[in-house]
Design an enzyme around this catalytic site. Structure first.
Site, mmCIF file in Angstrom:
data_model
loop_
_atom_site.group_PDB
_atom_site.id
_atom_site.type_symbol
_atom_site.label_atom_id
_atom_site.label_comp_id
_atom_site.label_asym_id
_atom_site.label_seq_id
_atom_site.Cartn_x
_atom_site.Cartn_y
_atom_site.Cartn_z
ATOM 1 N N ASN A 1 58.545 -57.714 34.024
ATOM 2 C CA ASN A 1 59.511 -58.335 32.618
ATOM 3 C C ASN A 1 58.081 -56.645 31.858
ATOM 4 O O ASN A 1 57.555 -57.777 31.318
ATOM 5 C CB ASN A 1 59.761 -59.500 31.961
ATOM 6 C CG ASN A 1 59.603 -59.678 30.881
ATOM 7 O OD1 ASN A 1 60.217 -58.630 29.795
ATOM 8 N ND2 ASN A 1 60.044 -60.837 29.692
ATOM 9 N N TRP A 2 59.033 -56.302 31.129
ATOM 10 C CA TRP A 2 58.124 -54.681 30.865
ATOM 11 C C TRP A 2 58.564 -55.715 29.143
ATOM 12 O O TRP A 2 57.139 -54.853 28.659
ATOM 13 C CB TRP A 2 58.756 -53.563 30.673
ATOM 14 C CG TRP A 2 58.258 -53.300 32.514
ATOM 15 C CD1 TRP A 2 58.229 -53.843 33.635
ATOM 16 C CD2 TRP A 2 59.174 -52.092 32.867
ATOM 17 N NE1 TRP A 2 58.056 -53.098 34.466
ATOM 18 C CE2 TRP A 2 58.229 -52.087 34.110
ATOM 19 C CE3 TRP A 2 59.738 -50.668 32.381
ATOM 20 C CZ2 TRP A 2 58.151 -50.398 34.942
ATOM 21 C CZ3 TRP A 2 60.046 -49.138 33.185
ATOM 22 C CH2 TRP A 2 59.094 -49.529 34.432
ATOM 23 N N SER B 1 51.224 -65.910 33.712
ATOM 24 C CA SER B 1 50.236 -65.315 34.478
ATOM 25 C C SER B 1 49.812 -65.051 35.550
ATOM 26 O O SER B 1 48.684 -65.371 36.171
ATOM 27 C CB SER B 1 48.947 -65.771 33.698
ATOM 28 O OG SER B 1 48.830 -65.914 31.718
ATOM 29 N N GLU C 1 59.734 -65.980 24.417
ATOM 30 C CA GLU C 1 59.556 -65.052 23.265
ATOM 31 C C GLU C 1 60.719 -65.491 22.384
ATOM 32 O O GLU C 1 61.094 -64.828 21.382
ATOM 33 C CB GLU C 1 58.935 -63.774 23.891
ATOM 34 C CG GLU C 1 57.816 -63.932 24.596
ATOM 35 C CD GLU C 1 57.202 -63.583 25.081
ATOM 36 O OE1 GLU C 1 57.703 -61.698 25.675
ATOM 37 O OE2 GLU C 1 55.963 -63.738 25.745
HETATM 38 C C1 PEP Z 1 57.256 -62.796 31.604
HETATM 39 O O1 PEP Z 1 56.950 -62.451 30.187
HETATM 40 O O2 PEP Z 1 57.803 -63.753 31.489
HETATM 41 C C2 PEP Z 1 55.525 -63.693 31.780
HETATM 42 C C3 PEP Z 1 55.470 -64.447 32.343
HETATM 43 O O3 PEP Z 1 54.137 -62.944 30.971
HETATM 44 P P1 PEP Z 1 52.711 -62.545 31.626
HETATM 45 O O4 PEP Z 1 52.760 -62.345 33.487
HETATM 46 O O5 PEP Z 1 52.458 -61.454 31.372
HETATM 47 O O6 PEP Z 1 51.923 -64.478 31.861
#
Ligand code: PEP
Length: 252
Positions: free
Chosen positions: A10-11, A215, A99
């Site tokens: 997911n950019w 993460s 988000e």
């Molecule tokens: C996401 O945006 O779905 C996500 C898991 O971000 P991150 O890997 O940066 O925690």
């Protein structure tokens, strides 16, 4: 339907067009040298979906979007519909990302309508759910996830699950560098699978891909993927760096 391992990037709202092309080229090149066991999906910003599909659609990558409208067309300024995504040959759409819930006040009812729109247009919906830190610290995480899963998915017929993927993304782990432990993630994935089993049936639940997000990095991907109910990952930050994303893919 079959239970697939999927590593999805997911950019979010990152990368210029030339950076997006360079990043995709590097990922495509990486998987051409080391063919992945998992499917590799990329959700760039809307603007680049058509370009990346036309340039990299045959390189073993699947492209999708980060959101869609609940409507197929109409006077909805600024929105993008699932039927438009379908016309670009997009394969999937993220729905209900935390988000979107936090900054656009999306509710499970609205999210359910977006899932319906994706399915109506033959696009796989990657349904994102997960609790906040406060909800976990007060012991409500299972109730929260149960409500999210039931409100968004329980109205669907069993057949629709051919095009449903669930991403369990604890909000406290997204973009924070704090990852759920493999045990915490496995516990929730097994819980989500049991909810689907109770509402639908065992075979359907067994075939459903449930991704972990929050993460995921090269140094924690393998232990997460070793859990029996974790079928891959939805990756934010680490999907923006080709070498990191390729390491995660290799762990898949
Ligand atoms: C996401 O945006 O779905 C996500 C898991 O971000 P991150 O890997 O940066 O925690």
């Amino acid at each position: 339907m079959s239970r697939k391992k999927i590593i999805a990037g997911n950019w979010k709202m990152y990368k210029s067009q030339s950076e997006a092309i360079a990043l995709t080229a590097a990922i495509a090149e990486g998987i051409s040298h080391q063919p992945p066991t998992a499917e590799v999906w990329i959700a760039p910003p809307f603007l680049y979906v058509a370009k990346l599909i036309s340039q990299f659609g045959n390189s073993g990558l699947a492209f999708g979007a980060q959101d869609c409208s609940a409507h197929d067309e109409g006077a909805y300024t600024g929105e993008i519909s699932a039927s438009m995504l379908h016309s670009l040959h997009a394969r999937f759409v993220l729905v209900g990302h935390s988000e979107r819930r936090a900054y656009h006040q999306e509710t499970d009812i609205q999210i359910a309508l977006k899932i319906d729109a994706a399915l109506r247009n033959g696009i796989t919906a990657v349904y994102c759910c997960g609790e906040t830190l406060d909800e976990r610290n007060t012991g409500r995480h299972f109730d929260i996830v149960r409500a999210q899963v039931s409100e968004a998915l329980f109205h669907l017929p069993a057949l629709a699950f051919e095009k449903i993927v669930i991403a369990y993304e604890p909000v406290w782990a997204i973009g924070t560098g704090v990852t759920a432990s493999p045990e915490q993630a496995q516990e929730m994935h097994a819980f989500i699978r049991s909810l689907i089993e109770q509402q639908f049936d065992t075979a359907l639940a067994a075939q459903l891909s449930i991704l972990y997000g929050g993460s995921v990095k090269p140094n924690n991907a393998a232990t997460l993927f070793a859990q029996p109910d974790i079928d891959g990952a939805l990756v934010g930050g680490a999907s923006l760096v080709a070498s990191d994303f390729l390491s995660i893919i290799a762990a898949g």
